[in-house]
Design an enzyme around this catalytic site. Structure first.
Site, short mmCIF file in Angstrom:
data_model
loop_
_atom_site.label_atom_id
_atom_site.label_comp_id
_atom_site.label_asym_id
_atom_site.label_seq_id
_atom_site.Cartn_x
_atom_site.Cartn_y
_atom_site.Cartn_z
N ASN A 3 0.84 -1.20 0.00
CA ASN A 3 0.00 0.00 0.00
C ASN A 3 0.88 1.25 0.00
O ASN A 3 1.65 1.43 -0.94
CB ASN A 3 -1.14 -0.04 1.04
CG ASN A 3 -0.73 -0.13 2.48
OD1 ASN A 3 0.15 -0.90 2.84
ND2 ASN A 3 -1.36 0.66 3.32
N ASP A 4 0.77 2.11 0.98
CA ASP A 4 1.35 3.45 0.85
C ASP A 4 2.86 3.48 0.63
O ASP A 4 3.61 2.75 1.28
CB ASP A 4 1.09 4.26 2.13
CG ASP A 4 -0.37 4.26 2.54
OD1 ASP A 4 -1.19 3.62 1.87
OD2 ASP A 4 -0.67 4.90 3.56
N GLU A 62 -6.35 11.13 5.40
CA GLU A 62 -5.20 10.24 5.43
C GLU A 62 -4.04 10.86 4.65
O GLU A 62 -4.25 11.63 3.70
CB GLU A 62 -5.56 8.88 4.82
CG GLU A 62 -6.56 8.09 5.67
CD GLU A 62 -6.66 6.63 5.27
OE1 GLU A 62 -6.74 6.34 4.06
OE2 GLU A 62 -6.65 5.77 6.17
#
Ligand code: FRU
Length: 484
Positions: free
Chosen positions: A46-47, A223
């Site tokens: 993910n990030d 976020e």
């Protein structure tokens, strides 16, 4: 396979060698692995985290759940690069192995101090009642790749925030270090909090206030906020989950947005004269973009080409998510441009005039030149019937549309299978990067961007021209050395 909570949070040491072998064998069967994009060795990426310059190299980490395509116990996996195009996985990880990050090394940033890289991240902790405690914590990476965690909470959860408080970004503004953290207040509104490093000590943070950027307050959580400076103007990139579509329309489950300010007032914790909120990317996947200012001031960004709460066709091969290419961010005439770094041209192995093609390796760049007031349509990942990813450039109506409804295995259909945005009706250059199951489309060298995934069938490797007469160049791309 059912991803129970128990399984997602199983300790790393409890996965057996046989289970790991099975995951590796399964991934090896995937037809959708990228050739020149960063993707996880195993499991879910993910990030992007800790994007920085350290010890003469570019560093970025990908957040990873290594045991399958699920959001479970996360760690950081380190990558290094000399050119921001070729990345080598060095295998150094921030593991979820202390009482301050026991349930995941969540997102964060990095900055060099002396001869160490300071990693500022969120330790996700669940107590015995599964109540979440988000700790903003730190670690130091040395030049040999050894990680030493700082054994204290650097920023506590503020009284007005729920347990959704995370993703610290450290940045340098005029010689002073600041940090922003994304969160949700007790009224369930997303916000961004600004801190200052007292005496520039990264272990001592004082609160400056809620960052004022004309927050419309319709999101329930912010976020991955990033504040960067381009020509001295602040640009805030962030992911306002639940943003009202009355504020700005978007199609993806969660948006990645930005605002450009005129200037930054640290005393008032304010971005002055912020622009209206804008979509960073018009495609199907682009989230948690991490941007930073390099020591020479240039602004670089890399995005997660994936989204939370979406299932992908690649899940059954135990991998999910890739990075975008690294994009340099610039401001021209008050507009944000995002374009791959110059070294991307080094991948160009073979050039031919652009034409329809029966077969390709699905690893190429197209550079197209489209004249004002014309209409063109091309199909990439095309099969013999011309079905694939359809891209329509209508420079009469001023619209570009990307439709993936005929491109391989379908997913995330609740969010539609086509995306479009307005386009100027002038002469237009388009650069399209294709990599097995990834597309990144840059219009006018980054004025508008569409990024996304497709999961083509085996026979979907062609290029068809279904309208107009687009001219340009086809470049086969060759990464040379893929090490992750
Ligand atoms: C964004 C995000 C971050 C968090 C991380 C956890 O994708 O939810 O807010 O730190 O992922 O994996």
């Amino acid at each position: 396979m059912a991803w129970t909570t128990e399984k997602r949070y199983r300790r790393y040491e409890d996965w057996t060698a046989e289970e790991l072998q099975q995951i590796n064998d399964n991934i090896a069967k995937s037809p959708w692995r990228a050739t020149y994009h960063v993707e996880p060795k195993t499991g879910l990426l993910n990030d992007p985290n800790g994007f920085s310059y350290f010890d003469g190299k570019w560093i970025v980490f990908y957040q990873n759940f290594p045991f399958g395509a699920a959001h479970g116990l996360k760690c950081w996996v380190q990558l290094e690069s000399d050119d921001l195009v070729h990345f080598t996985e060095t295998g150094v990880r921030v593991l979820p192995d202390t009482k301050l990050d026991s349930h995941g090394a969540y997102s964060g940033s990095a900055m060099q101090f002396d001869d160490k890289l300071f990693l500022f991240y969120t330790g996700n902790v669940r107590d015995e009642n599964w109540v979440r405690h988000p700790y903003q914590i730190g670690a130091l990476l040395d030049k040999e790749g050894k990680i030493e965690k700082i054994d204290k909470v650097l920023i506590e959860q503020p009284a007005e925030a729920t347990d959704h408080f995370r993703d610290p970004q450290i940045f340098n503004y005029k010689g002073q270090f600041y940090a922003i953290v994304g969160g949700q207040n007790l009224d369930k509104q997303g916000y961004v909090k600004l801190y200052k490093a007292v005496d520039n000590d990264y272990t001592n943070w004082e609160t400056l206030g809620d960052l004022d950027f004309d927050n419309d307050k319709t999101a329930y959580m912010m976020e991955c906020p990033n504040l960067i400076f381009i020509n001295d103007q602040p640009v805030l990139l962030y992911c306002p989950q639940g943003l009202s579509k009355d504020v700005l329309d978007y199609d993806n489950i969660y948006p990645n947005m930005y605002k450009i300010g005129q200037s930054f007032d640290t005393k008032q914790a304010k971005m002055l004269n912020p622009s209206p909120i804008q979509n960073l990317d018009y495609g199907f996947e682009c989230y948690a973009t991490q941007a930073f200012n390099a020591p020479d001031g240039r602004a670089f960004a890399v995005s997660w080409l994936g989204l939370p709460d979406v299932e992908y066709p690649s899940d059954r091969f135990d991998h999910q998510g890739t990075f975008s290419l690294v994009k340099e961010l610039t401001l021209k005439d008050g507009k944000l441009y995002q374009y791959p770094v110059a070294a991307i041209k080094d991948l160009r192995a073979d050039a031919q005039p652009f034409t329809a093609l029966d077969k390709s390796k699905n690893s190429y760049e197209l550079e197209l030149n489209l004249a004002a007031d014309t209409e063109h349509e091309i199909v990439l990942f095309a099969d013999k019937d011309g079905k694939g990813l359809t891209i329509n450039f209508d420079l009469k109506a001023g619209q570009v549309t990307v439709d993936r409804s005929q491109a391989g295995e379908q997913y995330a259909l609740d969010f539609g299978s086509s995306r479009s945005t307005s386009l100027d009706t002038k002469d237009t250059t388009v650069n399209i990067f294709i990599d097995k199951s990834i597309f990144e489309i840059f219009i006018n060298k980054g004025e508008k961007v569409f990024s996304g995934r497709v999961f083509p069938g085996e026979d979907q490797t062609g290029i068809a021209i279904t309208k107009g007469n687009p001219t340009g160049t086809y470049y086969e791309l060759d990464y040379g050395r893929k090490t992750n």
